[in-house]
Design a protein around this motif. Structure first.
Motif, PDB file in Angstrom:
ATOM      1  N   PHE A  65       0.839  -1.198   0.000  1.00  0.00           N
ATOM      2  CA  PHE A  65       0.000   0.000   0.000  1.00  0.00           C
ATOM      3  C   PHE A  65       0.875   1.251   0.000  1.00  0.00           C
ATOM      4  CE2 PHE A  65      -4.461  -1.193   1.319  1.00  0.00           C
ATOM      5  CZ  PHE A  65      -4.294  -2.559   1.219  1.00  0.00           C
ATOM      6  N   SER A  66       0.397   2.266  -0.713  1.00  0.00           N
ATOM      7  CA  SER A  66       1.052   3.569  -0.643  1.00  0.00           C
ATOM      8  C   SER A  66      -0.007   4.657  -0.779  1.00  0.00           C
ATOM      9  CB  SER A  66       2.118   3.714  -1.723  1.00  0.00           C
ATOM     10  OG  SER A  66       1.543   3.613  -3.003  1.00  0.00           O
ATOM     11  N   ALA A  67       0.200   5.756  -0.060  1.00  0.00           N
ATOM     12  CA  ALA A  67      -0.733   6.885  -0.100  1.00  0.00           C
ATOM     13  C   ALA A  67       0.054   8.158  -0.364  1.00  0.00           C
ATOM     14  CB  ALA A  67      -1.514   6.998   1.212  1.00  0.00           C
ATOM     15  N   GLU A  68      -0.522   9.003  -1.230  1.00  0.00           N
ATOM     16  CA  GLU A  68       0.155  10.256  -1.581  1.00  0.00           C
ATOM     17  C   GLU A  68      -0.866  11.369  -1.741  1.00  0.00           C
ATOM     18  OE1 GLU A  68       3.837   8.383  -4.259  1.00  0.00           O
ATOM     19  OE2 GLU A  68       2.197   9.451  -5.246  1.00  0.00           O
ATOM     20  N   MET A  69      -0.356  12.609  -1.674  1.00  0.00           N
ATOM     21  CA  MET A  69      -1.178  13.781  -2.011  1.00  0.00           C
ATOM     22  C   MET A  69      -0.360  14.633  -2.963  1.00  0.00           C
ATOM     23  SD  MET A  69      -3.600  15.359   0.938  1.00  0.00           S
ATOM     24  CE  MET A  69      -4.472  16.358  -0.271  1.00  0.00           C
ATOM     25  N   PRO A  70      -0.454  14.361  -4.250  1.00  0.00           N
ATOM     26  CA  PRO A  70       0.360  15.131  -5.201  1.00  0.00           C
ATOM     27  C   PRO A  70       0.011  16.613  -5.231  1.00  0.00           C
ATOM     28  CG  PRO A  70      -1.157  13.623  -6.331  1.00  0.00           C
ATOM     29  CD  PRO A  70      -1.225  13.295  -4.883  1.00  0.00           C
ATOM     30  N   ASP A  71      -1.224  16.953  -4.917  1.00  0.00           N
ATOM     31  CA  ASP A  71      -1.580  18.359  -4.747  1.00  0.00           C
ATOM     32  C   ASP A  71      -2.769  18.465  -3.797  1.00  0.00           C
ATOM     33  OD1 ASP A  71      -2.813  17.988  -7.978  1.00  0.00           O
ATOM     34  OD2 ASP A  71      -4.148  18.472  -6.295  1.00  0.00           O
ATOM     35  N   ALA A  72      -3.175  19.679  -3.499  1.00  0.00           N
ATOM     36  CA  ALA A  72      -4.203  19.892  -2.474  1.00  0.00           C
ATOM     37  C   ALA A  72      -5.568  19.377  -2.890  1.00  0.00           C
ATOM     38  CB  ALA A  72      -4.283  21.373  -2.123  1.00  0.00           C
ATOM     39  N   THR A  73      -5.748  19.105  -4.177  1.00  0.00           N
ATOM     40  CA  THR A  73      -7.066  18.652  -4.642  1.00  0.00           C
ATOM     41  C   THR A  73      -7.118  17.161  -4.914  1.00  0.00           C
ATOM     42  OG1 THR A  73      -6.550  19.041  -6.981  1.00  0.00           O
ATOM     43  CG2 THR A  73      -7.455  20.899  -5.730  1.00  0.00           C
ATOM     44  N   LEU A  74      -6.044  16.441  -4.635  1.00  0.00           N
ATOM     45  CA  LEU A  74      -6.027  15.020  -4.975  1.00  0.00           C
ATOM     46  C   LEU A  74      -5.241  14.217  -3.946  1.00  0.00           C
ATOM     47  CD1 LEU A  74      -6.635  12.698  -6.977  1.00  0.00           C
ATOM     48  CD2 LEU A  74      -4.474  13.282  -8.123  1.00  0.00           C
ATOM     49  N   ALA A  75      -5.869  13.171  -3.454  1.00  0.00           N
ATOM     50  CA  ALA A  75      -5.185  12.182  -2.619  1.00  0.00           C
ATOM     51  C   ALA A  75      -5.360  10.833  -3.301  1.00  0.00           C
ATOM     52  CB  ALA A  75      -5.785  12.143  -1.214  1.00  0.00           C
ATOM     53  N   THR A  76      -4.316  10.009  -3.272  1.00  0.00           N
ATOM     54  CA  THR A  76      -4.403   8.690  -3.895  1.00  0.00           C
ATOM     55  C   THR A  76      -4.002   7.607  -2.908  1.00  0.00           C
ATOM     56  OG1 THR A  76      -2.129   8.775  -4.713  1.00  0.00           O
ATOM     57  CG2 THR A  76      -3.849   9.644  -6.159  1.00  0.00           C
ATOM     58  N   LEU A  77      -4.623   6.445  -3.089  1.00  0.00           N
ATOM     59  CA  LEU A  77      -4.281   5.244  -2.333  1.00  0.00           C
ATOM     60  C   LEU A  77      -4.054   4.147  -3.356  1.00  0.00           C
ATOM     61  CD1 LEU A  77      -4.017   3.837   0.456  1.00  0.00           C
ATOM     62  CD2 LEU A  77      -6.426   3.216   0.228  1.00  0.00           C
ATOM     63  N   LYS A  78      -2.859   3.584  -3.331  1.00  0.00           N
ATOM     64  CA  LYS A  78      -2.496   2.589  -4.337  1.00  0.00           C
ATOM     65  C   LYS A  78      -2.199   1.256  -3.658  1.00  0.00           C
ATOM     66  CE  LYS A  78       0.029   4.087  -7.672  1.00  0.00           C
ATOM     67  NZ  LYS A  78       1.153   4.584  -8.495  1.00  0.00           N
ATOM     68  N   ILE A  79      -2.650   0.190  -4.289  1.00  0.00           N
ATOM     69  CA  ILE A  79      -2.354  -1.165  -3.820  1.00  0.00           C
ATOM     70  C   ILE A  79      -1.678  -1.906  -4.966  1.00  0.00           C
ATOM     71  CG2 ILE A  79      -3.243  -3.282  -2.791  1.00  0.00           C
ATOM     72  CD1 ILE A  79      -5.816  -1.766  -2.084  1.00  0.00           C
ATOM     73  N   GLN A  80      -0.478  -2.385  -4.704  1.00  0.00           N
ATOM     74  CA  GLN A  80       0.282  -3.100  -5.733  1.00  0.00           C
ATOM     75  C   GLN A  80       1.239  -4.092  -5.091  1.00  0.00           C
ATOM     76  OE1 GLN A  80       0.383  -3.602  -8.873  1.00  0.00           O
ATOM     77  NE2 GLN A  80       2.413  -4.503  -9.093  1.00  0.00           N
TER      78      GLN A  80
END
Lengths: 117, 113
Positions: A65-80
């Motif tokens: 799992f990884s979580a990021e916020m590339p900018d103030a309008t987007l948060a992502t959660l990735k499973i790989q």
């Protein structure tokens, strides 16, 4: 009417595939949370951000799992890679958390329903 | 270790009567508490909150009581309505500290007509 937007709403994927879930927090909110809901554990906190900086991701399986916020309008959660045990509803929530006694309110999105087969 | 506990998984009440939902917490650093309501296939919806400097907060039919010495809070719904049937989550936060929002496992309320 401001709200937290999550995509996709539903996702069925095969074991081993990469899954990315996205969240658009409410404009002006400084804190974003990722939760996972399962029958056994209820709402588990996976990770959260304050002003885009990750504060705690101790609830996440780090290897996949990884979580990021590339900018103030987007948060992502990735499973790989994804596994069947990752099948759950994943919720994003955002709020304006200003400190003690300030009447904080945190709002949830409608969730991303993930099924890994 | 469950820091926020909702020990009763379900509650059934008659329409018009009072519903009392209980929540206990173990972390004495928690200083802000929230209740959320969740319908099937939807995200949790904020209902009411209370800061640790208060012992009661009221909003229409919903009142939350906080007993800090017992580390216990309760949500009262009066009068209960069939539309209140949902899963209710108690959550706690340590403002100025870790500021994690920690949830209980939820309790299913059924209000019968």
């Amino acid at each position: 009417d401001a709200r937290v937007t999550q995509t996709p709403r539903d996702k069925v994927t095969e074991m081993g595939q990469e899954v990315t879930m996205r969240c658009q927090p409410i404009l002006g909110h400084n804190t974003v949370f990722w939760y996972r809901q399962t029958m056994m554990q209820g709402l588990e906190l996976l990770a959260y951000f304050r002003n885009r900086a990750p504060l705690d991701d101790s609830g996440m399986p780090k290897d996949r799992f990884s979580a990021e916020m590339p900018d103030a309008t987007l948060a992502t959660l990735k499973i790989q890679p994804s596994e069947p045990r990752d099948s759950a509803v994943y919720f994003c929530a955002s709020g304006l958390v200003l400190g003690a006694y300030s009447g904080n309110t945190i709002y949830f999105g409608e969730g991303s329903w993930l099924t890994v087969v | 270790d469950q820091q926020v506990k909702q020990n009763s998984p379900s509650l059934s009440v008659q329409e018009g009567r009072i519903s009392i939902l209980n929540c206990d917490y173990t972390n004495s650093m928690f200083d802000y508490f929230l209740w959320y309501k969740k319908y099937p296939a939807e995200g949790p919806t904020f209902l009411i909150s209370i800061s640790s400097i208060k012992d009661k907060n009221e909003d229409g039919r919903f009142t939350v009581f906080l007993n800090k010495s017992a580390k216990h809070l309760s949500l009262h719904i009066v009068p209960s309505q069939p539309g209140d049937s949902a899963v209710y989550f108690c959550a706690a936060l340590h403002q100025g500290g870790s500021e994690k929002l920690v949830f209980g496992k939820g309790m299913k309320l059924t209000v019968n007509p």
